[in-house]
Design a protein around this motif. Structure first.
Motif, PDB file in Angstrom:
ATOM      1  N   HIS A 142     -25.520 -14.512 -12.389  1.00  0.00           N
ATOM      2  CA  HIS A 142     -26.048 -13.856 -11.234  1.00  0.00           C
ATOM      3  C   HIS A 142     -25.213 -13.195 -10.296  1.00  0.00           C
ATOM      4  CE1 HIS A 142     -29.239 -14.500  -7.580  1.00  0.00           C
ATOM      5  NE2 HIS A 142     -29.045 -13.361  -7.888  1.00  0.00           N
ATOM      6  N   ASP A 151     -32.959 -15.354  -2.027  1.00  0.00           N
ATOM      7  CA  ASP A 151     -33.216 -14.358  -3.388  1.00  0.00           C
ATOM      8  C   ASP A 151     -34.248 -14.930  -4.364  1.00  0.00           C
ATOM      9  OD1 ASP A 151     -33.054 -12.879  -5.927  1.00  0.00           O
ATOM     10  OD2 ASP A 151     -31.042 -12.802  -5.899  1.00  0.00           O
ATOM     11  N   HIS A 184     -27.160  -9.056  -2.037  1.00  0.00           N
ATOM     12  CA  HIS A 184     -26.485 -10.079  -2.650  1.00  0.00           C
ATOM     13  C   HIS A 184     -25.003 -10.400  -1.792  1.00  0.00           C
ATOM     14  CE1 HIS A 184     -29.009  -9.178  -6.258  1.00  0.00           C
ATOM     15  NE2 HIS A 184     -28.956 -10.304  -6.356  1.00  0.00           N
ATOM     16  N   TRP A 225     -37.239 -10.820  -1.847  1.00  0.00           N
ATOM     17  CA  TRP A 225     -36.099 -11.436  -0.794  1.00  0.00           C
ATOM     18  C   TRP A 225     -37.081 -12.134   0.181  1.00  0.00           C
ATOM     19  CZ3 TRP A 225     -31.082 -11.811  -2.169  1.00  0.00           C
ATOM     20  CH2 TRP A 225     -30.686 -10.613  -3.423  1.00  0.00           C
ATOM     21  N   TRP A 232     -35.781 -13.032  -7.084  1.00  0.00           N
ATOM     22  CA  TRP A 232     -35.883 -12.735  -8.373  1.00  0.00           C
ATOM     23  C   TRP A 232     -35.683 -13.821  -9.348  1.00  0.00           C
ATOM     24  CZ3 TRP A 232     -34.490  -7.248 -10.034  1.00  0.00           C
ATOM     25  CH2 TRP A 232     -34.552  -6.285  -9.063  1.00  0.00           C
ATOM     26  N   HIS A 245     -33.880 -14.202 -11.776  1.00  0.00           N
ATOM     27  CA  HIS A 245     -32.556 -14.494 -12.024  1.00  0.00           C
ATOM     28  C   HIS A 245     -31.876 -15.568 -11.499  1.00  0.00           C
ATOM     29  CE1 HIS A 245     -31.232 -10.540  -9.993  1.00  0.00           C
ATOM     30  NE2 HIS A 245     -31.152 -11.589  -9.150  1.00  0.00           N
TER      31      HIS A 245
HETATM   32 FE   FE2 Z   1     -30.365 -11.484  -7.289  1.00  0.00          FE
END
Ligand code: FE2
Length: 240
Positions: free
Chosen positions: A71, A204, A123, A171, A206, A208
């Motif tokens: 990540h 987060d 991030h 997000w 996502w 991943h």
């Molecule tokens: Fe991410």
């Protein structure tokens, strides 16, 4: 490289130079500075990925070192690498991520620039939203939470619900809008501050971010992050 691809590359380069000039003009005119965002000084540069604020294994078992290896080390680094190529030798290299995001948001011609700058910034903000320490809201932030959500537990439940319900990649956020606290979610690389909302914390979602550790159990992952690893000291600093 063919003549045609060289022409395309030249055209792309000219467009990015134009974007850079526009960003510079926005900064000079005060447009970028008028943004409501004054979060911590993390990640001001589009060229340098900040270090993680804790050890890679510090958030285990909720977020493993293995997840962070990819990540932080691959996904986040990838956004910075792509962005570095886009801003290289343009005035944008000296702009902040926030200025680049504000100057490219909503412009289809600057989509790649926006996506990579916003994901770099998101991030940066995410890592500093997380902590291995046990923290809790205090002072003015606690008062605002009680005023706008009733209790800290009610806010956590709402944040987990809205974040989990984000369809696809995106997000979940705790934001302040005109001094009122709100929970919102954004899609893909979108950031709340382009809509006048000041981010206080983010999660987060996502795939991943959790798939190696939690597979399809997004609700459980989000609940664990919200309950155990949000840094309320960071939120208070952003709210001040
Ligand atoms: Fe991410």
């Amino acid at each position: 490289m063919t003549d045609r691809s060289m022409d395309a590359a030249d055209e792309q380069r000219r467009n990015f130079l134009k974007v850079g000039a526009a960003v510079g003009a926005a900064a000079v005119s005060g447009v970028a500075k008028a943004a409501p965002l004054q979060t911590s000084d993390i990640g001001k540069s589009p060229l340098k990925q900040p270090p993680l604020p804790w050890a890679e294994n510090a958030l285990e078992p909720v977020i493993s070192a293995r997840t962070l290896e990819f990540h932080y080390g691959k996904h986040h680094a990838g956004y910075f690498n792509t962005l570095a190529g886009l801003v290289k030798d343009t005035p944008m290299a000296d702009q902040t991520l926030e200025e680049i995001i504000l100057a490219s948001a909503g412009d289809p011609a600057k989509k790649a620039l926006f996506n990579n700058a916003a994901q770099a910034w998101n991030h940066n903000f995410y890592w500093t939203s997380l902590t291995p320490d046990k923290t809790a809201p205090e002072g003015p932030l606690l008062n605002a939470i009680q005023r706008d959500f009733g209790s800290v537990d009610a806010l956590k439940a709402e944040l987990a619900k809205v974040t989990t319900a984000q369809f696809g990649s995106g997000w979940g956020w705790l934001v302040s809008e005109g001094g009122t606290l709100k929970v919102v979610s954004t899609s893909n690389a979108e950031v709340p501050f382009t809509n006048g909302q000041k981010p206080l914390l983010t999660v987060d979602v996502w795939e991943h971010a959790y798939y190696l550790d939690w597979q399809n159990r997004r609700p459980d992952h989000v609940k664990a992050v919200v309950n155990d690893h949000l840094d309320w000291r960071f939120a208070a600093k952003n709210f001040a």
